[in-house]
Design a protein around this motif. Structure first.
Motif, mmCIF file in Angstrom:
data_model
loop_
_atom_site.group_PDB
_atom_site.id
_atom_site.type_symbol
_atom_site.label_atom_id
_atom_site.label_comp_id
_atom_site.label_asym_id
_atom_site.label_seq_id
_atom_site.Cartn_x
_atom_site.Cartn_y
_atom_site.Cartn_z
ATOM 1 N N LEU A 103 51.286 37.055 39.549
ATOM 2 C CA LEU A 103 50.334 37.265 38.632
ATOM 3 C C LEU A 103 49.783 36.175 37.817
ATOM 4 N N ASN A 105 47.549 33.305 36.252
ATOM 5 C CA ASN A 105 46.129 32.944 36.168
ATOM 6 C C ASN A 105 45.290 33.950 36.491
ATOM 7 N N GLN A 106 45.767 35.153 36.355
ATOM 8 C CA GLN A 106 44.976 36.572 36.832
ATOM 9 C C GLN A 106 44.658 37.362 35.682
ATOM 10 N N GLY A 107 44.860 36.824 34.591
ATOM 11 C CA GLY A 107 44.239 37.519 33.055
ATOM 12 C C GLY A 107 45.236 38.617 32.735
ATOM 13 N N ILE A 108 46.694 38.363 33.148
ATOM 14 C CA ILE A 108 47.584 39.256 32.866
ATOM 15 C C ILE A 108 48.762 38.559 31.694
ATOM 16 N N LYS A 236 45.795 46.913 37.036
ATOM 17 C CA LYS A 236 45.506 45.794 37.569
ATOM 18 C C LYS A 236 46.711 44.861 38.178
ATOM 19 N N ARG A 239 46.975 46.420 41.489
ATOM 20 C CA ARG A 239 45.919 45.907 42.576
ATOM 21 C C ARG A 239 46.202 44.668 43.090
ATOM 22 N N ILE A 240 46.656 43.693 42.169
ATOM 23 C CA ILE A 240 47.012 42.413 42.514
ATOM 24 C C ILE A 240 48.053 41.908 43.412
#
Length: 292
Positions: A103, A105-108, A236, A239-240
């Motif tokens: 997760l 650098n995935q905007g989480i 999200k 999905r990731i």
């Protein structure tokens, strides 16, 4: 349609039994038969047939893999079987460090993490310099979390240098990492159950007597309606990580900003059913049948 439910042969409790029955009954309500096998039984079946399960792969429409025997899951996928969740999804959730890495650098929004460097020697505790430096950067208190664990039992709140040294020595050589303590979420979090890219139910968990909100640590629960940011985070994450269904735990950051805590690929949903009256098993089966 025929499906398999694979469970672990060595996990025996009423709570697990209730979940397995709920999944089988949900299948019956939606017109499919689900046969239950343990991982032991499937390994024996495969070995006795020379690891050729092509006949079963033709007859079995889906496999609900309610276990963490990732090697077995990968073997079944090699045989052409469709697993829910996939072997990779289960593996990345089982190791909490791998979850965080996936997760990054995935905007989480996640707590700051210092991962545990690999140690080859297992007969003595590693040098503490790295962990002391990490804790100093984050500040005390901080969290020490084992990579593998359930029900909050392998999570420790560390208040100072002396406690850190003691806890590291007690858990070594098991894999672990250090994590920022989200004080604004002390003793409370939410669990959102996702099935098929849909948030189907949620509950608020709280425990005034412990920094962990887990029900097995004495926490309590009540139904919860997640806000848009919390729901989007849960979806999200799934999905990731490539999850068909999961229980996503979210902390409360400053100003109630959602902060990701953990993803549970085989989340227990009996407590959720008792809390909300929503049977997640129905949503799981509906998603699986909709994928066929």
């Amino acid at each position: 349609m025929l499906g398999w439910l694979i469970v672990n042969a060595y996990v025996k409790s009423e709570k697990f039994e209730e979940i397995f029955c709920m999944l089988i009954q949900a299948g019956e309500r939606q017109g499919c038969k689900i046969e239950r096998y343990t991982n032991e039984e499937v390994w024996l079946m495969a070995a006795r047939r020379g690891y050729d399960l092509s006949e079963e792969a033709q007859d079995v429409g889906f496999v609900i893999f309610w276990d963490k025997d990732v090697k077995l899951a990968r073997m079944l996928e090699r045989q052409g079987m469709r697993l829910f969740n996939s072997a990779e999804g289960i593996a990345v959730c089982d190791d909490k460090a791998e979850t965080h890495i996936a997760l990054l650098n995935q905007g989480i929004r996640m707590p700051k993490v210092y991962f545990g460097p690999k140690t080859f020697r297992t007969d003595e505790c590693p040098c503490m310099d790295y962990y002391l430096a990490a804790a100093k950067d984050m500040g005390y208190p901080c969290i020490l979390k084992e990579c593998f664990g359930s029900f909050g039992q392998q999570v420790y709140l560390v208040h100072n240098k002396e406690e850190l040294v003691s806890v590291v020595r007690s858990v070594f050589p098991r894999n672990f990492f250090l994590q920022e303590y989200i004080a604004s979420s002390r003793g409370r979090d939410i669990r959102i159950h996702v099935a098929g890219d849909r948030a189907v139910a949620a509950m608020y968990r709280y425990n005034p007597s412990d920094f962990r909100a887990n029900l097995t640590n004495g926490g309590k629960m009540k139904p919860y309606e997640p806000n848009a940011r919390q729901e989007e985070m849960a979806l999200k994450v799934c999905r990731i990580l490539g999850l068909d269904f999961a229980g996503i735990d979210i902390l409360f950051g400053e100003g109630d900003e959602p902060v990701f805590c953990e993803a549970n690929s085989n989340a227990h949903f009996k407590n959720l059913y008792d809390c909300t009256g929503i049977n997640v098993a129905d949503d799981i089966i509906a998603h699986i049948l909709g994928m066929e």
